[in-house]
Design a protein around this motif. Structure first.
Motif, PDB file in Angstrom:
ATOM      1  N   PRO A  79       0.825  -1.202   0.000  1.00  0.00           N
ATOM      2  CA  PRO A  79       0.000   0.000   0.000  1.00  0.00           C
ATOM      3  C   PRO A  79       0.863   1.258   0.000  1.00  0.00           C
ATOM      4  N   SER A  80       0.284   2.378  -0.396  1.00  0.00           N
ATOM      5  CA  SER A  80       1.021   3.635  -0.313  1.00  0.00           C
ATOM      6  C   SER A  80       1.101   4.063   1.151  1.00  0.00           C
ATOM      7  N   PRO A  81       2.190   4.737   1.553  1.00  0.00           N
ATOM      8  CA  PRO A  81       2.394   5.081   2.968  1.00  0.00           C
ATOM      9  C   PRO A  81       1.253   5.864   3.587  1.00  0.00           C
ATOM     10  N   ASP A  82       0.576   6.715   2.802  1.00  0.00           N
ATOM     11  CA  ASP A  82      -0.439   7.578   3.391  1.00  0.00           C
ATOM     12  C   ASP A  82      -1.716   6.841   3.768  1.00  0.00           C
ATOM     13  N   SER A 131      -2.991   1.991  14.610  1.00  0.00           N
ATOM     14  CA  SER A 131      -1.958   1.486  15.513  1.00  0.00           C
ATOM     15  C   SER A 131      -1.775  -0.007  15.327  1.00  0.00           C
ATOM     16  N   VAL A 132      -0.614  -0.482  15.692  1.00  0.00           N
ATOM     17  CA  VAL A 132      -0.303  -1.907  15.665  1.00  0.00           C
ATOM     18  C   VAL A 132       0.507  -2.236  16.912  1.00  0.00           C
ATOM     19  N   THR A 133       0.166  -3.336  17.561  1.00  0.00           N
ATOM     20  CA  THR A 133       0.874  -3.777  18.761  1.00  0.00           C
ATOM     21  C   THR A 133       1.652  -5.047  18.437  1.00  0.00           C
ATOM     22  N   ILE A 134       2.952  -4.989  18.667  1.00  0.00           N
ATOM     23  CA  ILE A 134       3.861  -6.072  18.302  1.00  0.00           C
ATOM     24  C   ILE A 134       4.442  -6.683  19.567  1.00  0.00           C
ATOM     25  N   GLY A 135       4.362  -7.993  19.684  1.00  0.00           N
ATOM     26  CA  GLY A 135       4.915  -8.692  20.839  1.00  0.00           C
ATOM     27  C   GLY A 135       6.312  -9.219  20.542  1.00  0.00           C
ATOM     28  N   LEU A 136       7.253  -8.921  21.432  1.00  0.00           N
ATOM     29  CA  LEU A 136       8.634  -9.377  21.282  1.00  0.00           C
ATOM     30  C   LEU A 136       9.068 -10.173  22.507  1.00  0.00           C
ATOM     31  N   LEU A 137       9.940 -11.136  22.292  1.00  0.00           N
ATOM     32  CA  LEU A 137      10.543 -11.899  23.383  1.00  0.00           C
ATOM     33  C   LEU A 137      11.590 -11.034  24.094  1.00  0.00           C
ATOM     34  N   PRO A 138      11.795 -11.221  25.410  1.00  0.00           N
ATOM     35  CA  PRO A 138      12.793 -10.418  26.127  1.00  0.00           C
ATOM     36  C   PRO A 138      14.189 -10.499  25.506  1.00  0.00           C
ATOM     37  N   SER A 139      14.563 -11.668  25.001  1.00  0.00           N
ATOM     38  CA  SER A 139      15.916 -11.823  24.448  1.00  0.00           C
ATOM     39  C   SER A 139      16.083 -11.115  23.117  1.00  0.00           C
ATOM     40  N   THR A 140      14.978 -10.738  22.470  1.00  0.00           N
ATOM     41  CA  THR A 140      15.069 -10.079  21.168  1.00  0.00           C
ATOM     42  C   THR A 140      14.735  -8.593  21.222  1.00  0.00           C
ATOM     43  N   SER A 141      14.166  -8.129  22.325  1.00  0.00           N
ATOM     44  CA  SER A 141      13.637  -6.760  22.353  1.00  0.00           C
ATOM     45  C   SER A 141      14.733  -5.707  22.207  1.00  0.00           C
ATOM     46  N   ASP A 142      15.882  -5.879  22.881  1.00  0.00           N
ATOM     47  CA  ASP A 142      16.964  -4.889  22.772  1.00  0.00           C
ATOM     48  C   ASP A 142      17.484  -4.798  21.341  1.00  0.00           C
ATOM     49  N   LEU A 143      17.534  -5.927  20.664  1.00  0.00           N
ATOM     50  CA  LEU A 143      18.065  -5.962  19.305  1.00  0.00           C
ATOM     51  C   LEU A 143      17.092  -5.354  18.292  1.00  0.00           C
ATOM     52  N   LEU A 144      15.796  -5.560  18.505  1.00  0.00           N
ATOM     53  CA  LEU A 144      14.825  -5.249  17.450  1.00  0.00           C
ATOM     54  C   LEU A 144      13.947  -4.031  17.704  1.00  0.00           C
ATOM     55  N   ALA A 145      13.601  -3.754  18.949  1.00  0.00           N
ATOM     56  CA  ALA A 145      12.527  -2.798  19.228  1.00  0.00           C
ATOM     57  C   ALA A 145      12.793  -1.416  18.637  1.00  0.00           C
ATOM     58  N   LEU A 170       9.492   1.749  10.981  1.00  0.00           N
ATOM     59  CA  LEU A 170       8.073   1.832  10.663  1.00  0.00           C
ATOM     60  C   LEU A 170       7.588   3.279  10.656  1.00  0.00           C
ATOM     61  N   ARG A 171       8.113   4.083  11.565  1.00  0.00           N
ATOM     62  CA  ARG A 171       7.718   5.492  11.602  1.00  0.00           C
ATOM     63  C   ARG A 171       8.216   6.246  10.365  1.00  0.00           C
ATOM     64  N   GLU A 172       9.390   5.864   9.891  1.00  0.00           N
ATOM     65  CA  GLU A 172       9.907   6.496   8.670  1.00  0.00           C
ATOM     66  C   GLU A 172       9.075   6.119   7.453  1.00  0.00           C
ATOM     67  N   LEU A 173       8.690   4.850   7.371  1.00  0.00           N
ATOM     68  CA  LEU A 173       7.916   4.383   6.218  1.00  0.00           C
ATOM     69  C   LEU A 173       6.463   4.842   6.270  1.00  0.00           C
ATOM     70  N   TYR A 174       5.882   4.794   7.482  1.00  0.00           N
ATOM     71  CA  TYR A 174       4.452   5.050   7.634  1.00  0.00           C
ATOM     72  C   TYR A 174       4.236   6.067   8.763  1.00  0.00           C
ATOM     73  N   PRO A 175       4.361   7.349   8.458  1.00  0.00           N
ATOM     74  CA  PRO A 175       4.295   8.391   9.494  1.00  0.00           C
ATOM     75  C   PRO A 175       2.980   8.425  10.272  1.00  0.00           C
ATOM     76  N   ARG A 176       1.910   7.921   9.680  1.00  0.00           N
ATOM     77  CA  ARG A 176       0.607   7.965  10.347  1.00  0.00           C
ATOM     78  C   ARG A 176       0.339   6.723  11.205  1.00  0.00           C
ATOM     79  N   LEU A 177       1.325   5.860  11.299  1.00  0.00           N
ATOM     80  CA  LEU A 177       1.160   4.614  12.054  1.00  0.00           C
ATOM     81  C   LEU A 177       1.724   4.759  13.470  1.00  0.00           C
TER      82      LEU A 177
END
Length: 310
Positions: free
Chosen positions: A84-87, A92-106, A113-120
């Motif tokens: 889809p186009s960014p606009d 909102s979207v809620t994403i669940g992460l494991l504790p061992s991955t959160s520092d690396l990915l969050a 995502l904010r850069e790609l989809y400013p309204r998200l």
């Protein structure tokens, strides 16, 4: 036959009850009953029968449920491939992460995502695998990274990463990243581990049961920082994935050795609920999360992990 009817079929199959299926789907019970009735009229045969534990699928129901899972997966996959186009990506979207991955990915995920989809608006929830599965089924998160979850008709899962697990000890212990440990040697160590139903603990207990071994667990904690703190105090060892230990090993705070992958390893999957319609925002977030994880592996930022989704 429509998508709502197929989602109702899977929800009833998983819960064994029209009432609980309605709660899961966030619609009233008569609507679920109507969708089931229309579906049975369409296929011309009963899809459930009453059993001791509630509603059980008939043979026809099992056949249709298997095809329904594949059909819903294919539909979501097709929608995911239509960029889809960014606009138009908002909400909102809620994403669940494991504790061992959160520092690396969050942080990287939210920024990208904010850069790609400013309204998200992006929300991150961190929890262990069992909690993430429950949150996903209850609608508290839209998609989640988790260890291979227990089988569920309500979830669609895609394997992404295979992880080596490591024994972590003090620097003066006889541990080396090049020295693989057999499960029998691991079982003899005094271990600080998370309690059940934590995913890593479940994997270890299952592997030891198959090998007729017993873990020597001297303390339990579900907090990764407490696991490390107890190891640092010298009372024993713990077991963690590479992404959670390599910085500490490089800094000289701990030593680590991989456990034989033939004995135990963990797969991380991307999971979504089949019982809910996947929004544009959720599909975009899932696509970007998958791409981010692949980049992290290619950059060597996720030690001891290999990519599975090709």
């Amino acid at each position: 036959m429509d998508v709502k009817q197929l989602r109702a079929l899977l929800a009833i199959a998983e819960t064994g009850s029209v009432t609980r299926a309605a709660e899961l789907l966030h619609i009233v019970q008569p609507a679920v009953s109507r969708q089931l009735r229309l579906l049975e009229e369409d296929v011309g045969t009963p899809l459930f029968e009453r059993g001791r534990r509630g509603m059980d699928l008939t043979e026809a129901g099992r056949i249709l449920a298997n095809h329904a899972r594949r059909a819903l997966h294919e539909l979501d996959q097709a929608k995911a491939e239509i960029a889809p186009s960014p606009d138009v990506v908002s909400g909102s979207v809620t994403i669940g992460l494991l504790p061992s991955t959160s520092d690396l990915l969050a942080a990287s995920l939210v920024i990208h995502l904010r850069e790609l989809y400013p309204r998200l608006t992006v929300n991150i929830s961190v929890g262990f695998g069992g909690y993430l599965q429950q949150w996903l089924e209850d609608g508290e998160v839209d998609l989640a990274l988790m260890y291979e979850p227990k089988p569920s008709a309500l979830l669609e899962t895609a394997p992404l990463v295979d992880e080596t697990l490591y024994v972590l000890g003090l620097p003066d212990k006889d541990l080396s990243l090049q020295g693989e440990l057999a499960l029998s040697a691991v079982a003899e160590l005094p271990l600080v581990l998370p309690a059940l139903p934590h995913g890593v603990r479940s994997l270890l207990d299952r592997a030891c049961s198959l090998a007729d071994l017993h873990l020597n667990v001297i303390a339990e904690t579900n907090a990764m920082n407490v696991q490390k703190s107890l190891v640092q105090s010298g009372i024993g060892y713990t077991i963690l994935p590479g992404v959670a230990v390599f910085d500490d090993v490089a800094a000289g705070r701990f030593a680590a050795a991989p456990i034989s992958k033939q004995a135990v390893h963990r797969k991380i999957v991307l999971a979504q609920a089949l019982t809910r319609r996947s929004s544009i925002a959720v599909r975009c977030a899932a696509t970007e999360l998958r791409a981010l994880i692949k980049r992290k592996l290619e950059q060597g930022a996720w030690p001891g992990a290999t990519w599975l989704d090709d």
